[in-house]
Design a protein around this motif. Structure first.
Motif, PDB file in Angstrom:
ATOM      1  N   THR A 196       0.844  -1.181   0.000  1.00  0.00           N
ATOM      2  CA  THR A 196       0.000   0.000   0.000  1.00  0.00           C
ATOM      3  C   THR A 196       0.889   1.244   0.000  1.00  0.00           C
ATOM      4  O   THR A 196       1.854   1.323   0.754  1.00  0.00           O
ATOM      5  CB  THR A 196      -0.889   0.012   1.252  1.00  0.00           C
ATOM      6  OG1 THR A 196      -1.684  -1.165   1.262  1.00  0.00           O
ATOM      7  CG2 THR A 196      -1.781   1.228   1.284  1.00  0.00           C
ATOM      8  N   THR A 197       0.581   2.192  -0.843  1.00  0.00           N
ATOM      9  CA  THR A 197       1.284   3.471  -0.885  1.00  0.00           C
ATOM     10  C   THR A 197       0.317   4.564  -0.454  1.00  0.00           C
ATOM     11  O   THR A 197      -0.805   4.636  -0.943  1.00  0.00           O
ATOM     12  CB  THR A 197       1.798   3.769  -2.314  1.00  0.00           C
ATOM     13  OG1 THR A 197       2.667   2.723  -2.708  1.00  0.00           O
ATOM     14  CG2 THR A 197       2.545   5.086  -2.346  1.00  0.00           C
ATOM     15  N   SER A 242      -0.016   8.729   0.079  1.00  0.00           N
ATOM     16  CA  SER A 242       0.598  10.020  -0.247  1.00  0.00           C
ATOM     17  C   SER A 242      -0.282  11.154   0.267  1.00  0.00           C
ATOM     18  O   SER A 242      -1.505  11.055   0.223  1.00  0.00           O
ATOM     19  CB  SER A 242       0.760  10.170  -1.764  1.00  0.00           C
ATOM     20  OG  SER A 242       1.646   9.189  -2.254  1.00  0.00           O
ATOM     21  N   THR A 255       5.278  10.517   0.895  1.00  0.00           N
ATOM     22  CA  THR A 255       4.841   9.217   0.424  1.00  0.00           C
ATOM     23  C   THR A 255       5.297   8.180   1.440  1.00  0.00           C
ATOM     24  O   THR A 255       6.468   8.196   1.853  1.00  0.00           O
ATOM     25  CB  THR A 255       5.434   8.880  -0.959  1.00  0.00           C
ATOM     26  OG1 THR A 255       5.015   9.891  -1.878  1.00  0.00           O
ATOM     27  CG2 THR A 255       4.965   7.518  -1.455  1.00  0.00           C
ATOM     28  N   LEU A 310       5.485   4.089   2.009  1.00  0.00           N
ATOM     29  CA  LEU A 310       5.332   2.731   1.493  1.00  0.00           C
ATOM     30  C   LEU A 310       5.053   1.844   2.699  1.00  0.00           C
ATOM     31  O   LEU A 310       5.943   1.629   3.534  1.00  0.00           O
ATOM     32  CB  LEU A 310       6.601   2.279   0.773  1.00  0.00           C
ATOM     33  CG  LEU A 310       7.037   3.162  -0.390  1.00  0.00           C
ATOM     34  CD1 LEU A 310       8.392   2.715  -0.910  1.00  0.00           C
ATOM     35  CD2 LEU A 310       5.998   3.141  -1.487  1.00  0.00           C
ATOM     36  N   ASP A 312       8.084   0.526   7.523  1.00  0.00           N
ATOM     37  CA  ASP A 312       7.576   1.276   6.382  1.00  0.00           C
ATOM     38  C   ASP A 312       8.713   2.186   5.916  1.00  0.00           C
ATOM     39  O   ASP A 312       9.704   2.368   6.617  1.00  0.00           O
ATOM     40  CB  ASP A 312       6.393   2.159   6.798  1.00  0.00           C
ATOM     41  CG  ASP A 312       5.216   1.368   7.350  1.00  0.00           C
ATOM     42  OD1 ASP A 312       4.920   0.290   6.808  1.00  0.00           O
ATOM     43  OD2 ASP A 312       4.597   1.837   8.324  1.00  0.00           O
TER      44      ASP A 312
END
Length: 183
Positions: A28-29, A31, A50, A52, A61
């Motif tokens: 899942t990203t 932003s 952002t 990750l 993460d």
């Protein structure tokens, strides 16, 4: 008989590798943008973050912060905060995650490998222990003199730096960041 056993091992190994590749593509990203806390002082400042979300598979993460339009050669301290960052009283829960210095063009960046999307603190409210999710991001001028050089009206000394003597907040996330989906 040996050939049959080897085939089963190869098929199992192949399925394991394919499954691992599928997990790698399912990250899942998240932003979100950062905005100046004092737009009069930092009118050209822009930032984006952002995250990750890979803690479930890799243990951490990765957060990437990019900011521009800031004063040149200026130090900033970065914190995850609870959603009440600018409420009254403000900053009930924060966690320092790193700092960065802008270059001559006023551009700065930070990469942090840590638990970000599920970050929280445990704190006392009265006599009850409660969880405070850290689902926002704020960065402060790490030095009051640098803050005043950027904007002479900035006079607030805050504790948001390692030496306990920082300037005011410079930029923050506002509204939903996407981090709040991870309780």
């Amino acid at each position: 008989m040996k050939r049959f056993g080897l085939s089963i091992v190869l098929v199992t190994l192949g399925l394991t590798v394919l499954g691992a590749l599928g997990v790698a593509h399912a990250l899942t990203t998240i932003s979100f943008d950062l905005v100046p806390v004092n737009a009069n002082c930092l009118p050209d400042a822009m930032g984006d973050v952002t995250v990750l979300h890979k803690e479930d598979t890799l243990g951490v993460d990765t957060l990437h912060l990019d900011a521009r339009g800031l004063p040149a050669h200026t130090d900033f301290a970065v914190f995850l905060t609870s959603a009440d960052a600018f409420a009254t009283p403000s900053f009930v829960a924060v966690e320092y995650i790193g700092d960065f210095t802008t270059n001559a063009a006023g551009v700065g960046s930070l990469k942090v490998d840590a638990i970000i999307a599920e970050a929280f603190v445990s704190t006392l409210v009265g006599t009850t222990r409660v969880r405070a999710d850290l689902d926002h991001l704020v960065f402060w001028f790490a030095d009051l003199a640098q803050a005043q050089a950027a904007c002479t009206s900035l006079t607030a000394i805050t504790p948001f730096d390692g030496d306990g003597q920082a300037g005011p907040a410079a930029m923050s996330s506002q509204g939903a960041t996407g981090l709040e989906q991870f309780p």
